[in-house]
Design an enzyme around this catalytic site. Structure first.
Site, PDB file in Angstrom:
ATOM      1  N   CYS A  63       1.032   4.657   3.501  1.00  0.00           N
ATOM      2  CA  CYS A  63       2.015   4.930   4.556  1.00  0.00           C
ATOM      3  C   CYS A  63       3.420   4.673   4.020  1.00  0.00           C
ATOM      4  O   CYS A  63       3.643   3.689   3.322  1.00  0.00           O
ATOM      5  CB  CYS A  63       1.762   4.044   5.776  1.00  0.00           C
ATOM      6  SG  CYS A  63       0.169   4.323   6.587  1.00  0.00           S
ATOM      7  N   CYS A 122       0.826  23.561   7.265  1.00  0.00           N
ATOM      8  CA  CYS A 122       1.008  22.160   6.880  1.00  0.00           C
ATOM      9  C   CYS A 122       2.178  22.011   5.919  1.00  0.00           C
ATOM     10  O   CYS A 122       2.349  20.959   5.307  1.00  0.00           O
ATOM     11  CB  CYS A 122      -0.273  21.608   6.249  1.00  0.00           C
ATOM     12  SG  CYS A 122      -0.823  22.480   4.776  1.00  0.00           S
ATOM     13  N   PHE A 147      -8.106  32.394   6.921  1.00  0.00           N
ATOM     14  CA  PHE A 147      -8.265  31.035   6.385  1.00  0.00           C
ATOM     15  C   PHE A 147      -8.971  30.181   7.438  1.00  0.00           C
ATOM     16  O   PHE A 147      -8.502  29.110   7.828  1.00  0.00           O
ATOM     17  CB  PHE A 147      -6.924  30.421   5.980  1.00  0.00           C
ATOM     18  CG  PHE A 147      -6.151  31.213   4.967  1.00  0.00           C
ATOM     19  CD1 PHE A 147      -6.412  31.065   3.609  1.00  0.00           C
ATOM     20  CD2 PHE A 147      -5.178  32.114   5.356  1.00  0.00           C
ATOM     21  CE1 PHE A 147      -5.698  31.789   2.653  1.00  0.00           C
ATOM     22  CE2 PHE A 147      -4.462  32.849   4.428  1.00  0.00           C
ATOM     23  CZ  PHE A 147      -4.728  32.691   3.069  1.00  0.00           C
ATOM     24  N   GLU A 152     -12.550  33.597   5.351  1.00  0.00           N
ATOM     25  CA  GLU A 152     -12.340  32.364   4.588  1.00  0.00           C
ATOM     26  C   GLU A 152     -12.816  32.584   3.159  1.00  0.00           C
ATOM     27  O   GLU A 152     -13.821  33.259   2.937  1.00  0.00           O
ATOM     28  CB  GLU A 152     -13.100  31.216   5.253  1.00  0.00           C
ATOM     29  CG  GLU A 152     -13.306  29.973   4.427  1.00  0.00           C
ATOM     30  CD  GLU A 152     -12.014  29.309   3.995  1.00  0.00           C
ATOM     31  OE1 GLU A 152     -11.908  28.955   2.800  1.00  0.00           O
ATOM     32  OE2 GLU A 152     -11.116  29.151   4.837  1.00  0.00           O
ATOM     33  N   CYS A 196       0.831  -1.203   0.000  1.00  0.00           N
ATOM     34  CA  CYS A 196       0.000   0.000   0.000  1.00  0.00           C
ATOM     35  C   CYS A 196       0.865   1.253   0.000  1.00  0.00           C
ATOM     36  O   CYS A 196       1.897   1.303   0.677  1.00  0.00           O
ATOM     37  CB  CYS A 196      -0.911  -0.014   1.234  1.00  0.00           C
ATOM     38  SG  CYS A 196      -1.889   1.487   1.450  1.00  0.00           S
ATOM     39  N   ASP A 221      -4.067  30.210   9.169  1.00  0.00           N
ATOM     40  CA  ASP A 221      -3.898  28.787   8.855  1.00  0.00           C
ATOM     41  C   ASP A 221      -4.072  28.580   7.359  1.00  0.00           C
ATOM     42  O   ASP A 221      -5.079  28.048   6.896  1.00  0.00           O
ATOM     43  CB  ASP A 221      -4.923  27.960   9.644  1.00  0.00           C
ATOM     44  CG  ASP A 221      -4.774  26.459   9.399  1.00  0.00           C
ATOM     45  OD1 ASP A 221      -3.728  26.043   8.860  1.00  0.00           O
ATOM     46  OD2 ASP A 221      -5.701  25.708   9.750  1.00  0.00           O
TER      47      ASP A 221
END
Length: 411
Positions: free
Chosen positions: A69, A364, A270, A290, A66, A338
């Protein structure tokens, strides 16, 4: 050819030095001696001669096939330090340094949202994640990443694929855990007609799906797929952004709250559906901005229906094209920002000029975080600390919260 792994790249591939440059080898760890066949800058038919002490048995039986991961072969301590190193490396790339706290990692089987690939087959349906670098779909009946509630939703997804899929067209099924049951969005299915809609609605009832969106149309709503954000219950629009795990959301919120401290008026840039705005509104007035009007609508409705909140206002605005200007931060005592992976480059200049005393930046993408942080620091802010959060377990993704303050700023 024998090689010794020197380091990991930021995407998780091991890197060794070959006769003509770096060689990338997936699934290996630094310090390991390996042997294989060199083919175009990559090593194939790899055999480990000397394993790393940080190598562990993957907890998931699907780990080798897979592509969901990448790092199950490494000990948790190794992965944590690697991800902290990604953040430190991104800062160093901009000539920056800051205290980086430890990492808060979400536990196994905690992902509450996933996008799965699916296809109807001759005997039924195939659903799972793609193999790494391939369009082959790998079923994951014993997935150690997804929350048990998402695993329990797989039979319902398979039923939807059997009815509305084809053997030539791949579907994507985004499923989100909610208090009322799975919230499902299916893309790439057959065109809707009356008969298909009726059959899909039957599957929704039979499998306890809260909401089904087929393409861009909500075709069945058994119950509102509510999400709790602070004291509020929010019904996000189909496919709306949501933090990947509850643990990750809690960790990010705790860091944001600590970074801001007591405030009177906060701007949340955001803001999404209110991940930070709604909990923070228990103690401060919040203006949430947003770009997606459906998300601001969901946030506004949740705020109006909740009790115990201070004033919450919302604004639908494209912050990439029309960032908030310095005078729009008048009387604002703290900012949460964010942005998506692209960062918020256009907003940094006005933020510096605004002189807001404290900023909690959530990211992120450590690369764009460091780029944007450099603008704030050049404008007089100090990066006090960074909290790293790992809610994409066993992947190369990293999230973080940084606290920026402006010493001796007079408002």
């Amino acid at each position: 050819m024998k090689l010794t792994i020197e380091r990991l790249g930021h995407l998780g591939d091991a890197i060794a030095q070959g006769p003509e440059g770096p060689i990338f080898i997936p699934g290996m760890l630094p310090g390991e001696e390996v042997e294989g066949t060199l083919a175009g800058g990559r090593l194939t038919d790899v055999r480990i001669l000397t394993p790393s002490v940080m190598r562990v048995k993957p907890p998931c039986p699907h780990a080798k096939s897979c592509g969901g991961c990448l790092m199950q072969h490494a000990a948790d301590d190794f992965v944590a330090e690697w991800k902290l190193g990604i953040v430190r490396g991104a800062l160093a790339g901009q000539g920056l340094d800051a205290p980086v706290r430890g990492i808060k990692a979400s536990p196994p089987q905690s992902r509450r949202r996933a996008t799965l690939a699916a296809r109807r087959t001759k005997s039924g349906a195939l659903i799972g994640f793609h193999a790494r670098g391939s369009d082959v779909i790998i079923p994951v009946p014993n997935c150690q990443l997804l929350h048990p509630d998402l695993m329990a939703a797989l039979p319902g997804l398979e039923a939807l694929v059997k009815i509305g899929g084809s053997r030539t067209q791949e579907l994507t099924c985004t499923v989100t855990r909610s208090a009322a049951g799975p919230d499902v969005v299916v893309m790439g299915g057959k065109p809707l007609d009356g008969q298909l809609q009726l059959e899909l609605a039957r599957v929704v009832e039979a499998h306890g799906i809260a909401r089904l969106t087929w393409g861009d149309e909500v075709v069945a709503l058994r119950a509102n797929p509510v999400q709790r954000m602070g004291p509020s219950t929010v019904v996000p629009p189909p496919g709306a952004f949501l933090q990947a795990t509850e643990h990750g959301e809690t960790s990010l919120l705790a860091a944001v709250s600590e970074a801001l401290g007591p405030q009177k008026r906060i701007v949340d840039l955001f803001a999404g559906c209110g991940t930070f705005a709604l909990p923070l509104a228990q103690e401060a007035e919040v203006h949430a901005v947003e770009g997606d009007s459906a998300m601001t609508g969901a946030l506004d409705k949740a705020a109006r229906q909740a009790s115990g909140l201070k004033k919450v206002t919302v604004e639908a605005r494209d912050l990439f094209r029309r960032p908030l200007e310095p005078d729009e931060f008048k009387s604002v005592t703290g900012v949460v920002i964010d942005p998506p992976r692209a960062g918020a480059e256009a907003q940094m200049g006005p933020l510096v000029q605004s002189g807001v005393p404290v900023i909690a930046m959530v990211s992120c993408n450590p690369i764009t975080f460091a780029r944007d942080a450099k603008v704030l620091l050049a404008g007089g802010y100090v990066l006090d600390w960074i909290q790293v959060v790992d809610q994409f377990r066993w992947s190369s993704h990293v999230e973080l919260v940084g606290r920026f303050s402006r010493p001796h700023m007079q408002r």
